[in-house]
Design a protein around this motif. Sequence first.
Motif, PDB file in Angstrom:
ATOM      1  N   UNK A  98       0.834  -1.211   0.000  1.00  0.00           N
ATOM      2  CA  UNK A  98       0.000   0.000   0.000  1.00  0.00           C
ATOM      3  C   UNK A  98       0.863   1.253   0.000  1.00  0.00           C
ATOM      4  N   UNK A  99       1.924   1.266   0.796  1.00  0.00           N
ATOM      5  CA  UNK A  99       2.793   2.448   0.844  1.00  0.00           C
ATOM      6  C   UNK A  99       3.512   2.668  -0.489  1.00  0.00           C
ATOM      7  N   UNK A 100       3.889   1.583  -1.138  1.00  0.00           N
ATOM      8  CA  UNK A 100       4.517   1.700  -2.455  1.00  0.00           C
ATOM      9  C   UNK A 100       3.517   2.273  -3.462  1.00  0.00           C
ATOM     10  N   UNK A 101       2.265   1.800  -3.413  1.00  0.00           N
ATOM     11  CA  UNK A 101       1.227   2.343  -4.297  1.00  0.00           C
ATOM     12  C   UNK A 101       1.025   3.829  -4.058  1.00  0.00           C
ATOM     13  N   UNK A 102       0.925   4.226  -2.792  1.00  0.00           N
ATOM     14  CA  UNK A 102       0.689   5.637  -2.470  1.00  0.00           C
ATOM     15  C   UNK A 102       1.837   6.510  -2.959  1.00  0.00           C
ATOM     16  N   UNK A 103       3.061   6.003  -2.864  1.00  0.00           N
ATOM     17  CA  UNK A 103       4.216   6.760  -3.354  1.00  0.00           C
ATOM     18  C   UNK A 103       4.138   6.935  -4.870  1.00  0.00           C
ATOM     19  N   UNK A 104       3.672   5.901  -5.565  1.00  0.00           N
ATOM     20  CA  UNK A 104       3.508   6.021  -7.022  1.00  0.00           C
ATOM     21  C   UNK A 104       2.457   7.068  -7.354  1.00  0.00           C
ATOM     22  N   UNK A 105       1.366   7.062  -6.611  1.00  0.00           N
ATOM     23  CA  UNK A 105       0.314   8.050  -6.861  1.00  0.00           C
ATOM     24  C   UNK A 105       0.851   9.469  -6.714  1.00  0.00           C
ATOM     25  N   UNK A 106       1.765   9.660  -5.793  1.00  0.00           N
ATOM     26  CA  UNK A 106       2.296  11.002  -5.547  1.00  0.00           C
ATOM     27  C   UNK A 106       3.147  11.507  -6.707  1.00  0.00           C
TER      28      UNK A 106
END
Length: 402
Positions: A367-375
């Motif tokens: 989830x944290x990796x996904x959120x970083x990509x979204x940013x």
Amino acid sequence: MAAHETGPRIAILGGGIGGLAAAAFLHREGLTGTVYEQASRLGEVGAGLVVAPNAARQLRRLGALDELRERAVRLDIGWEFRRWQDGTVLSAEDLAADCERLYGEHTYTAHRADLLAALRSRVPAGAVVLGHKCVRVDTRGESLRLEFAHGAVAEADMVIGADGVHSVLRGALFGTSPATFSGLCAFRALVPADQAPDFARRPAQTLWIGPGRHLVHYPVSGGRFVNLVAFAPAGDHTVESWTATATVGEFLAEFAQWDSRLVDLVRASGRPGRWALLDREPLPRWTVGGATLLGDAAHPMFPFFAQGAAQAIEDAAVLARCLADGVGDPAAALRRYEGLRLPRTARLQQVSHGRSHINHLADGPEQRERDARYAHDDPLIANGWIYGYDPDAPDADAVPSR
């Protein structure tokens, strides 16, 4: 194939977005289609939808965009992804600045009934026949024979099945194949703007993502309502119907631990609709002789890219162009339409399917990796193959959809 002396007799099953778009684009090309709709009136079934640049482009060419804009909301703030627990903004896209620059059109949100009305305005009077529920299509003769629930019959040289996920024509052409239960259901509601929190009334499409669930809201109907749609585990709910309902308590139970502002919005949802998401593999073909499929009848897809209506409109535009160019051999024209559209819609079915996993990750490293990509990622550019598509472009036939 026989043809009527004034042109081929084209029957369109279904008076939803795809069916009305097909009739409107055929009329634009100088052809006539008769829409057979089972309902006694074209009403308010459904809720909100997104009109992305690829759909807006076709509505403009049809002459329907100005009417829609009178009732729609332009997304001047844009898209937002927010964290379920506290509303932290994971990603934000300024559509007012970028959308028209990149794709020549803005993005709008609208009530489904308003889009239907805009399309209906471009369909000739008398071309929509209400109260005709098609129950059987006989493809064995030189003409195609339609049989309706109240006993009426009609014949046509071509039949376009725009009759949704439970398409009668698809069953007649390819048989019935069971759908796979996805394990997800959708809640939907229209919240009066005066009962919605301030953040939900902004001209933005906001997606809240969290473990096993996500929720989307945006204003519609000129800002008079906030459209709310949410996806959650279905439990034992397996009904796939626009008319099925739930209670506010059931809706709240799925999002009780989420940001309190979101809970307040759900609490105002009245009597929400609820339907199960069923999974269907892309069809290998849509066309047999003088019959073909369009929209959800051809390519039902999860709504996670908000492209269901847009793809039906694109289908209609391409189908009408193919028939106008190939009126001397309608069967070949329908095969060409299928060849142009099937790869693109199959890809959208596949990526929409995969989006549920991405949106519903449990809190943790993935989830944290996904959120970083979204940013850091720009979805407006990454999805350019969706929004930049133009079937009327000179090189459209040579540009792959994937």
